[in-house]
Design an enzyme around this catalytic site. Structure first.
Site, short mmCIF file in Angstrom:
data_model
loop_
_atom_site.label_atom_id
_atom_site.label_comp_id
_atom_site.label_asym_id
_atom_site.label_seq_id
_atom_site.Cartn_x
_atom_site.Cartn_y
_atom_site.Cartn_z
N VAL A 62 0.84 -1.20 0.00
CA VAL A 62 0.00 0.00 0.00
C VAL A 62 0.88 1.25 0.00
O VAL A 62 1.91 1.29 0.69
CB VAL A 62 -0.89 0.01 1.27
CG1 VAL A 62 -1.71 1.28 1.36
CG2 VAL A 62 -1.78 -1.21 1.31
N CYS A 63 0.45 2.28 -0.75
CA CYS A 63 1.07 3.60 -0.66
C CYS A 63 -0.04 4.63 -0.81
O CYS A 63 -1.21 4.33 -0.58
CB CYS A 63 2.17 3.78 -1.71
SG CYS A 63 1.57 3.91 -3.40
N ARG A 64 0.28 5.85 -1.18
CA ARG A 64 -0.74 6.90 -1.27
C ARG A 64 -1.69 6.67 -2.44
O ARG A 64 -2.90 6.77 -2.31
CB ARG A 64 -0.08 8.28 -1.39
CG ARG A 64 -1.07 9.43 -1.29
CD ARG A 64 -0.39 10.78 -1.35
NE ARG A 64 -0.20 11.25 -2.72
CZ ARG A 64 -1.17 11.70 -3.52
NH1 ARG A 64 -2.40 11.72 -3.11
NH2 ARG A 64 -0.89 12.12 -4.73
N MET A 90 -4.03 4.69 -0.57
CA MET A 90 -4.80 5.21 0.57
C MET A 90 -5.82 6.26 0.13
O MET A 90 -6.80 6.49 0.84
CB MET A 90 -3.86 5.78 1.63
CG MET A 90 -3.05 4.73 2.36
SD MET A 90 -4.04 3.48 3.21
CE MET A 90 -4.77 4.46 4.53
#
Length: 98
Positions: A62-64, A90
């Site tokens: 997961v990242c932005r 996210m």
């Protein structure tokens, strides 16, 4: 590269599935909130912290927005890990954050 939507991953957590989530965002981003079950390993630290990961486990990255986590997936796949990228990152996360 394997992919999962933020909603699909949220549904797995809601169903109490045993999932391993790695958040590769920077410290300041994680301070704004992360998926409660996620382990934070910034993208720049992934290679140095490989010993913290188990090749017998599956990881959701997961990242932005999904770009850096995609890069982490490519790197980890080359190292023999089983990983899936959460597309949308996210920004698309519908669930709880802490």
């Amino acid at each position: 590269m394997k992919e999962i939507t933020a909603e699909e991953l949220a549904n797995k957590l809601a169903a109490n599935e045993d999932v391993n989530i790695i958040d590769v965002r920077e410290d300041f981003e994680v301070e704004e909130g992360k998926i409660p079950q996620a382990k934070h390993i910034a993208l720049g630290e992934v290679e140095a912290r490989l010993s913290e990961l188990d090749k017998d486990k599956h990881y959701y990255m997961v990242c932005r927005s999904g770009g850096r986590s995609g890069n982490a997936c490519q790197f980890l796949t080359q190292k023999g890990f089983d990983v899936t990228n959460m597309v949308g990152g996210m920004i698309a996360w519908p669930g709880e954050v802490k």
